[in-house]
Design a protein around this motif. Sequence first.
Motif, short mmCIF file in Angstrom:
data_model
loop_
_atom_site.label_atom_id
_atom_site.label_comp_id
_atom_site.label_asym_id
_atom_site.label_seq_id
_atom_site.Cartn_x
_atom_site.Cartn_y
_atom_site.Cartn_z
N GLU A 61 -4.42 67.77 -18.25
CA GLU A 61 -4.42 68.27 -19.33
C GLU A 61 -5.41 67.56 -20.42
N PHE A 62 -4.94 66.31 -20.85
CA PHE A 62 -5.62 65.70 -21.66
C PHE A 62 -6.75 65.27 -21.24
N GLU A 63 -7.22 64.79 -20.09
CA GLU A 63 -8.49 64.41 -19.82
C GLU A 63 -9.57 65.52 -19.78
N SER A 64 -8.87 66.82 -19.81
CA SER A 64 -9.85 67.74 -19.98
C SER A 64 -10.58 67.87 -21.13
N LEU A 65 -9.97 66.94 -22.07
CA LEU A 65 -10.65 67.09 -23.34
C LEU A 65 -11.39 65.75 -23.63
N ASN A 66 -10.79 64.56 -23.05
CA ASN A 66 -11.21 63.35 -22.93
C ASN A 66 -11.15 62.73 -21.47
N PRO A 67 -12.50 62.91 -21.02
CA PRO A 67 -12.42 62.54 -19.64
C PRO A 67 -12.01 61.02 -19.26
N ASN A 68 -12.07 60.17 -20.57
CA ASN A 68 -11.88 58.79 -20.29
C ASN A 68 -10.29 58.49 -20.55
N GLY A 69 -9.71 59.31 -20.88
CA GLY A 69 -8.07 59.27 -21.01
C GLY A 69 -7.78 58.32 -21.92
N ARG A 70 -8.34 58.53 -23.11
CA ARG A 70 -7.98 57.52 -24.27
C ARG A 70 -7.85 58.46 -25.50
N ILE A 71 -6.63 57.93 -26.58
CA ILE A 71 -6.64 58.48 -27.68
C ILE A 71 -7.39 57.80 -28.44
N PRO A 72 -8.03 58.66 -29.75
CA PRO A 72 -7.50 59.91 -30.24
C PRO A 72 -8.60 60.91 -29.67
N ALA A 73 -8.01 62.16 -29.71
CA ALA A 73 -9.12 63.49 -29.58
C ALA A 73 -8.78 64.37 -30.49
N ILE A 74 -9.46 65.24 -30.57
CA ILE A 74 -9.35 66.20 -31.73
C ILE A 74 -9.92 67.64 -31.11
N ILE A 75 -9.54 68.92 -31.35
CA ILE A 75 -10.27 70.16 -31.34
C ILE A 75 -10.38 70.44 -32.80
N ASP A 76 -11.34 70.91 -33.27
CA ASP A 76 -11.75 71.57 -34.57
C ASP A 76 -12.06 72.84 -34.35
N PRO A 77 -11.24 73.95 -34.88
CA PRO A 77 -11.43 75.52 -34.53
C PRO A 77 -12.55 75.86 -35.17
N ASN A 78 -12.77 74.95 -36.40
CA ASN A 78 -14.07 75.69 -37.21
C ASN A 78 -15.10 74.56 -37.29
N GLY A 79 -15.68 74.50 -36.03
CA GLY A 79 -16.85 73.35 -35.50
C GLY A 79 -18.25 73.82 -36.11
N PRO A 80 -19.14 73.21 -35.46
CA PRO A 80 -20.48 73.59 -35.99
C PRO A 80 -20.83 75.14 -35.78
N ASP A 81 -21.44 75.98 -36.71
CA ASP A 81 -21.65 77.46 -36.31
C ASP A 81 -20.34 78.09 -36.20
N GLY A 82 -19.36 77.72 -36.60
CA GLY A 82 -17.95 78.28 -37.08
C GLY A 82 -17.39 78.38 -35.65
N LYS A 83 -17.74 77.76 -34.46
CA LYS A 83 -17.17 77.56 -33.12
C LYS A 83 -16.44 76.32 -32.86
N PRO A 84 -15.15 76.60 -32.07
CA PRO A 84 -14.42 75.46 -31.79
C PRO A 84 -15.12 74.40 -31.13
N ILE A 85 -14.78 73.14 -31.45
CA ILE A 85 -15.27 71.96 -30.85
C ILE A 85 -14.29 70.93 -30.43
N GLY A 86 -14.51 70.06 -29.27
CA GLY A 86 -13.44 69.05 -29.12
C GLY A 86 -14.08 67.92 -29.15
N LEU A 87 -13.55 66.93 -29.52
CA LEU A 87 -14.43 65.55 -29.48
C LEU A 87 -13.49 64.46 -29.14
N PHE A 88 -13.88 63.40 -28.70
CA PHE A 88 -13.19 62.04 -28.28
C PHE A 88 -13.84 60.98 -28.90
N GLU A 89 -13.46 59.76 -28.98
CA GLU A 89 -13.98 58.48 -29.40
C GLU A 89 -13.77 58.69 -30.98
#
Length: 236
Positions: A61-89
């Motif tokens: 589940e975590f590696e689905s967001l960060n395939p490198n398996g490291r914290i931190p990571a985020i999901i912003d529901p209000n990303g670019p163009d108003g669409k959700p975005i997931g980010l790591f590093e």
Amino acid sequence: MADLSAFPITTRWPAKNPDMIQLYSLQTPNGVKVSVALEELGLAYEPHYISFAANEQKSPEFESLNPNGRIPAIIDPNGPDGKPIGLFESGAILLYLAEKTGKLIPADAAGRYETIQWVFFQMAGIGPMFGQFGHFHKFAADKVANNSYPVERYRDESKRLLGVLEDRLKGRQWIMGDLYTIADITTFTWVRGADIFYGGREVLEYAKFPAVSDWLERCIARPASARGLNIPVKPE
């Protein structure tokens, strides 16, 4: 209400409020960078504790967001163009949050790039070198008891990097002068961490770096730091 169903991580760490930024982290030098920044920016977020003891950062589940398996990571529901975005590093997340809000980074192009270079200085230098120092000084001391080279190598390189930071901070309140930025956040958490997590203050001779020491105290004393450094809280 935002739909985060496209992010499998939310099946293991469900969002109580999917309209908030979802933070997946731990109180490590890298992890607290993002919580401190979120507190400074006043952005609403929901923290999720990722247990290293349970190796949760390596879960599917975590590696689905960060395939490198490291914290931190985020999901912003209000990303670019108003669409959700997931980010790591952590560096990428800090830059994203600064540009999203127009805060913690200079508005002019030259100042922006100068700030980014100091963020990269931490990412490429202070983080890796301090981390290796801490590993051999504290966590693997028994494995190198008869070989002083690893500790000496990373100790000396860490002290050299502190010297670079010392020169930068002489006569400055913050790394970018009068403006507190993501360069300060990404760096002070590691300088603090080398002391708090690795017990390295004496070995790295912090007393020889007075500008760094004073700057570190100023960073820690900020109200947002006091909050962010203690997030996320370990579940009972």
